[in-house]
Design an enzyme around this catalytic site. Structure first.
Site, mmCIF file in Angstrom:
data_model
loop_
_atom_site.group_PDB
_atom_site.id
_atom_site.type_symbol
_atom_site.label_atom_id
_atom_site.label_comp_id
_atom_site.label_asym_id
_atom_site.label_seq_id
_atom_site.Cartn_x
_atom_site.Cartn_y
_atom_site.Cartn_z
ATOM 1 C CG HIS A 124 -21.214 -1.685 -18.499
ATOM 2 N ND1 HIS A 124 -21.517 -1.463 -17.181
ATOM 3 C CD2 HIS A 124 -21.237 -3.034 -18.647
ATOM 4 C CE1 HIS A 124 -21.690 -2.615 -16.557
ATOM 5 N NE2 HIS A 124 -21.535 -3.590 -17.422
ATOM 6 C CD GLU A 127 -21.634 -3.390 -13.318
ATOM 7 O OE1 GLU A 127 -22.595 -4.179 -13.137
ATOM 8 O OE2 GLU A 127 -20.578 -3.733 -13.879
ATOM 9 C CG ASP A 134 -24.843 -6.757 -13.543
ATOM 10 O OD1 ASP A 134 -23.710 -7.093 -13.138
ATOM 11 O OD2 ASP A 134 -25.023 -6.219 -14.649
ATOM 12 C CG HIS A 189 -20.626 -8.024 -11.460
ATOM 13 N ND1 HIS A 189 -20.688 -6.922 -12.292
ATOM 14 C CD2 HIS A 189 -19.450 -7.924 -10.795
ATOM 15 C CE1 HIS A 189 -19.606 -6.188 -12.121
ATOM 16 N NE2 HIS A 189 -18.829 -6.771 -11.229
ATOM 17 C CD GLU A 202 -25.144 -5.703 -18.747
ATOM 18 O OE1 GLU A 202 -25.378 -6.136 -17.615
ATOM 19 O OE2 GLU A 202 -24.076 -5.124 -19.043
ATOM 20 C CG HIS A 244 -25.432 -1.819 -15.393
ATOM 21 N ND1 HIS A 244 -25.225 -1.704 -16.751
ATOM 22 C CD2 HIS A 244 -25.064 -3.085 -15.057
ATOM 23 C CE1 HIS A 244 -24.736 -2.846 -17.206
ATOM 24 N NE2 HIS A 244 -24.631 -3.704 -16.201
HETATM 25 ZN ZN LIG Z 1 -24.013 -5.639 -16.185
#
Ligand SMILES: [Zn+2]
Length: 280
Positions: A116, A10, A8, A60, A135, A104
């Protein structure tokens, strides 16, 4: 030893700004290079530990972020949208270990950099079988469904805490300490990527210590949306129930449907959010 790597953005070394997360944003191209650098650190550590294959999945946004021209040539890359298993695409029973890099914290974690869950602002909360779910839990449960243990998670301090909370004894590398959602104290790139490489090597050298993260079926995914319009649009999908004004629920014995459904939800929610004019 076959190693699967989901990347990902972030939680990538050096990044803190939403602009850096989106194509066309200031710093995005440089962010893609840092993201590829973190992936390469895992790949180096994996091959040093005896890996025979590393499959990398760009997890991502558009999933067209990692730079294939800069990726370690011993690995292969899954790139592009339209992947039914999304952040877990390509992860199958044949792998010995899964690694999550650049991850993240879930939505609502105050010191989580760019925190998020799946969507930037449309999703308030997700629960998997009644437990709050970011996630890391979502994709770890997919890995567990196909019998593969997650051995390393990299990102900020908050996602490392979340990973240990969910998975217990898992290797983690914190490349930044969140101060606020868009502010963090960063490790230098070279230092962070050396730690990622070393921790990959360490984790894969103690592979027998890890167990797949297995959740008992059936799997129930509850999503709290930030809009009643998104909840009602997603509830049109057969099998998805409107649990309350903002919440939808879906139950299945096949975890692959959870991964696929999340992608579908995101497509619908993105359309509703644009169409409403509320989000600009
Ligand atoms: Zn993510």
């Amino acid at each position: 030893m076959r190693v699967y790597l989901s990347v990902d953005m972030e939680g990538v070394t050096g990044l803190t700004d939403p602009e850096e997360m989106h194509h066309g944003g200031r710093g995005y191209e440089r962010g893609c290079e840092f993201m590829t650098g973190d992936a390469n650190a895992v790949i180096r550590g994996a091959f040093a530990a005896g890996a025979t294959q590393v499959l990398v999945n760009d997890a991502h946004g558009s999933t067209r972020n990692l730079r294939i021209d800069q990726l370690d040539s011993r690995a292969t890359l899954i790139r592009g949208p339209g992947k039914p298993h999304r952040m877990g695409q390509g992860l199958t029973e044949g792998f010995d270990a899964a690694i999550f890099a650049g991850y993240h914290a879930r939505a609502g974690v105050s010191h989580g950099v760019l925190n998020h869950t799946w969507m930037g602002k449309e999703i308030q909360n997700v629960w998997l079988n009644g437990e709050i779910c970011g996630e890391t839990r979502l994709v770890a449960a997919y890995a567990g469904f196909v019998g593969v243990p997650v051995v390393l998670v990299t990102g900020d301090v908050a996602v490392c805490e979340e990973a240990r909370e969910v998975l217990g004894d898992v290797e983690t590398v914190a490349v930044k300490q969140g101060i606020d959602m868009f502010a963090a104290e960063l490790l230098p790139i070279a230092v962070a990527q050396r730690k990622i490489e070393e921790s990959t090597f360490t984790a894969l050298n103690r592979l027998p210590d890890f167990r797949p993260y297995v959740i008992e079926p059936p799997y129930t995914l509850e999503v709290e949306w930030n809009s009643t319009a998104i909840a009602s649009a997603c509830a049109i999908i057969p099998g998805t129930r409107r649990k309350s004004a903002r919440n939808t629920e879906f139950t299945t014995p096949d975890y692959r449907e959870i991964m696929a459904l999340f992608g579908l939800y995101a497509m619908i929610a993105g359309q509703v959010a644009c169409g409403s004019g509320v989000y600009g």
